[in-house]
Design a protein around this motif. Structure first.
Motif, mmCIF file in Angstrom:
data_model
loop_
_atom_site.group_PDB
_atom_site.id
_atom_site.type_symbol
_atom_site.label_atom_id
_atom_site.label_comp_id
_atom_site.label_asym_id
_atom_site.label_seq_id
_atom_site.Cartn_x
_atom_site.Cartn_y
_atom_site.Cartn_z
ATOM 1 N N ILE A 74 5.736 10.695 -0.612
ATOM 2 C CA ILE A 74 6.282 10.212 -1.887
ATOM 3 C C ILE A 74 6.359 8.684 -1.874
ATOM 4 C CG2 ILE A 74 8.267 10.301 -3.445
ATOM 5 C CD1 ILE A 74 8.991 12.979 -1.862
ATOM 6 N N ILE A 75 6.867 8.147 -0.770
ATOM 7 C CA ILE A 75 6.972 6.687 -0.625
ATOM 8 C C ILE A 75 5.589 6.053 -0.722
ATOM 9 C CG2 ILE A 75 7.519 4.838 1.003
ATOM 10 C CD1 ILE A 75 10.019 6.037 -0.140
ATOM 11 N N ARG A 76 4.601 6.685 -0.114
ATOM 12 C CA ARG A 76 3.230 6.172 -0.170
ATOM 13 C C ARG A 76 2.760 6.059 -1.612
ATOM 14 N NH1 ARG A 76 -1.833 5.818 2.027
ATOM 15 N NH2 ARG A 76 -3.521 6.925 0.988
ATOM 16 N N ARG A 77 2.992 7.086 -2.412
ATOM 17 C CA ARG A 77 2.593 7.066 -3.813
ATOM 18 C C ARG A 77 3.279 5.921 -4.553
ATOM 19 N NH1 ARG A 77 0.226 12.008 -5.279
ATOM 20 N NH2 ARG A 77 0.650 11.660 -7.495
ATOM 21 N N HIS A 78 4.578 5.823 -4.361
ATOM 22 C CA HIS A 78 5.368 4.814 -5.075
ATOM 23 C C HIS A 78 4.876 3.404 -4.739
ATOM 24 C CE1 HIS A 78 9.128 3.393 -7.020
ATOM 25 N NE2 HIS A 78 8.970 2.373 -6.188
ATOM 26 N N ARG A 79 4.684 3.127 -3.476
ATOM 27 C CA ARG A 79 4.363 1.757 -3.059
ATOM 28 C C ARG A 79 2.913 1.394 -3.348
ATOM 29 N NH1 ARG A 79 8.154 1.735 2.429
ATOM 30 N NH2 ARG A 79 10.124 1.757 1.223
ATOM 31 N N LEU A 80 2.022 2.362 -3.299
ATOM 32 C CA LEU A 80 0.647 2.080 -3.717
ATOM 33 C C LEU A 80 0.591 1.759 -5.208
ATOM 34 C CD1 LEU A 80 -1.587 4.642 -1.773
ATOM 35 C CD2 LEU A 80 -1.761 2.144 -1.717
ATOM 36 N N ILE A 81 1.357 2.500 -5.998
ATOM 37 C CA ILE A 81 1.390 2.246 -7.441
ATOM 38 C C ILE A 81 1.967 0.861 -7.723
ATOM 39 C CG2 ILE A 81 2.448 2.956 -9.620
ATOM 40 C CD1 ILE A 81 2.237 5.877 -8.525
ATOM 41 N N GLU A 82 3.045 0.487 -7.021
ATOM 42 C CA GLU A 82 3.613 -0.850 -7.205
ATOM 43 C C GLU A 82 2.577 -1.930 -6.890
ATOM 44 O OE1 GLU A 82 8.404 -0.539 -6.553
ATOM 45 O OE2 GLU A 82 7.188 -1.149 -4.847
ATOM 46 N N THR A 83 1.863 -1.747 -5.798
ATOM 47 C CA THR A 83 0.844 -2.720 -5.395
ATOM 48 C C THR A 83 -0.271 -2.790 -6.427
ATOM 49 O OG1 THR A 83 1.359 -2.170 -3.090
ATOM 50 C CG2 THR A 83 -0.659 -3.426 -3.486
ATOM 51 N N TRP A 84 -0.677 -1.649 -6.921
ATOM 52 C CA TRP A 84 -1.725 -1.548 -7.948
ATOM 53 C C TRP A 84 -1.304 -2.274 -9.223
ATOM 54 C CZ3 TRP A 84 -2.108 2.928 -11.743
ATOM 55 C CH2 TRP A 84 -3.366 2.985 -12.368
ATOM 56 N N LEU A 85 -0.071 -2.072 -9.654
ATOM 57 C CA LEU A 85 0.414 -2.709 -10.870
ATOM 58 C C LEU A 85 0.450 -4.236 -10.738
ATOM 59 C CD1 LEU A 85 3.331 -0.270 -11.819
ATOM 60 C CD2 LEU A 85 1.124 -0.503 -12.981
ATOM 61 N N VAL A 86 0.831 -4.717 -9.577
ATOM 62 C CA VAL A 86 0.878 -6.172 -9.364
ATOM 63 C C VAL A 86 -0.521 -6.763 -9.297
ATOM 64 C CG1 VAL A 86 1.470 -7.956 -7.672
ATOM 65 C CG2 VAL A 86 3.158 -6.223 -8.281
ATOM 66 N N PRO A 126 4.257 -5.145 -2.628
ATOM 67 C CA PRO A 126 4.561 -6.542 -2.974
ATOM 68 C C PRO A 126 5.894 -7.047 -2.425
ATOM 69 C CG PRO A 126 3.713 -5.370 -4.884
ATOM 70 C CD PRO A 126 3.956 -4.346 -3.835
ATOM 71 N N HIS A 127 6.803 -6.135 -2.072
ATOM 72 C CA HIS A 127 8.110 -6.549 -1.554
ATOM 73 C C HIS A 127 8.125 -6.604 -0.034
ATOM 74 C CE1 HIS A 127 8.644 -4.173 -5.324
ATOM 75 N NE2 HIS A 127 9.128 -5.325 -5.695
ATOM 76 N N GLY A 128 6.997 -6.240 0.601
ATOM 77 C CA GLY A 128 6.928 -6.250 2.056
ATOM 78 C C GLY A 128 7.258 -4.926 2.706
ATOM 79 N N ASP A 129 7.539 -3.897 1.905
ATOM 80 C CA ASP A 129 7.810 -2.572 2.467
ATOM 81 C C ASP A 129 6.504 -1.927 2.926
ATOM 82 O OD1 ASP A 129 10.661 -2.093 2.275
ATOM 83 O OD2 ASP A 129 10.403 -2.148 0.103
ATOM 84 N N ALA A 130 6.559 -1.275 4.077
ATOM 85 C CA ALA A 130 5.365 -0.648 4.633
ATOM 86 C C ALA A 130 4.915 0.536 3.789
ATOM 87 C CB ALA A 130 5.632 -0.185 6.059
ATOM 88 N N ILE A 131 3.610 0.627 3.557
ATOM 89 C CA ILE A 131 3.025 1.765 2.842
ATOM 90 C C ILE A 131 2.545 2.770 3.886
ATOM 91 C CG2 ILE A 131 1.197 2.540 1.286
ATOM 92 C CD1 ILE A 131 1.139 -0.310 0.132
ATOM 93 N N PRO A 132 3.145 3.960 3.952
ATOM 94 C CA PRO A 132 2.655 4.961 4.907
ATOM 95 C C PRO A 132 1.185 5.275 4.635
ATOM 96 C CG PRO A 132 4.774 5.627 3.979
ATOM 97 C CD PRO A 132 4.299 4.459 3.175
ATOM 98 N N ASP A 133 0.416 5.501 5.709
ATOM 99 C CA ASP A 133 -0.968 5.899 5.504
ATOM 100 C C ASP A 133 -1.017 7.380 5.130
ATOM 101 O OD1 ASP A 133 -0.727 7.398 7.871
ATOM 102 O OD2 ASP A 133 -1.770 5.901 9.087
#
Length: 211
Positions: A74-86, A126-133
């Motif tokens: 779930i975290i992977r999805r959230h953080r990839l989407i954040e990165t994509w939006l930025v 973008p906030h520096g949080d690790a994106i799980p592979d």
């Protein structure tokens, strides 16, 4: 029990121990989720019955292996989407969290994989949080919270918490960004290059540096 509500519980428990070691209590979980303690107790019992969390009455809550795997996905999805939006849509780092909260439940695994590939398999959001592979593995350097860093500590900004959008904007205006090399003068002041930067209130509890 595949549902956004379950996902939100697992994400919150996962988040709690990413940058510190104390496990989350049911009362903290209720506060984080904005729910009544009785509702949280009932859901934690259901999650425990599903083998997603470990919990005993009045004790802290932790993820089981199965719960950790699901939370990481779930975290992977959230953080990839954040990165994509930025990167692709020009969102600011203080604008992406709420958008990602909606989109993480809507996009397909195929689209998520396409986003990951297009972005070059990023390791951090973008906030520096690790994106799980894809296997749920994360890579994180040893870190120290700015509030706990001694004067004279030299390090790189690893992470700025996205909990408070206004604080994110204030940190950005101050000239501090993820990846910047800094020297700690005190909990309220950093040296960035040749500049001495006064930090906004609360920043010392929201910025992590390399240890």
């Amino acid at each position: 029990m595949a549902s956004p509500a379950v996902d939100d519980y697992l994400k919150t428990i996962y988040h709690h121990t990413e940058w510190q070691s104390e496990r989350i209590t049911p009362s903290q979980l209720a506060t984080e989720l904005g729910l009544a303690p009785s509702s949280v107790t009932e859901m934690v019992q259901k999650l425990a019955a599903q083998g997603l969390v470990s919990h005993r009455p009045y004790g802290p809550v932790s993820l089981t292996y199965a719960g950790d795997v699901r939370a990481a996905a779930i975290i992977r999805r959230h953080r990839l989407i954040e990165t994509w939006l930025v990167r692709e849509f020009g969102y600011a780092w203080d604008e992406v969290h709420d958008e990602a909260e909606v989109l993480e439940h809507a996009i397909s695994d195929r689209l998520l994989e396409g986003i990951d590939e297009r972005l070059g398999r990023p390791r951090f959001d973008p906030h520096g949080d690790a994106i799980p592979d894809a296997a749920g593995t994360v890579h994180r350097e040893p870190f120290v919270l700015l509030a706990a860093a001694p004067a004279g500590h030299e390090g790189r900004v690893l992470r700025v918490s996205d909990r408070d959008p206004e604080l994110l904007r204030a940190v950005e205006i101050a000239g501090v960004e993820v990846g910047a090399d800094v020297t700690v003068k005190d909990a309220a002041t950093l040296r960035v290059g040749d500049l001495e930067v006064a930090l906004p209130a609360g920043a010392a509890q929201a910025i992590w540096l390399t240890a």
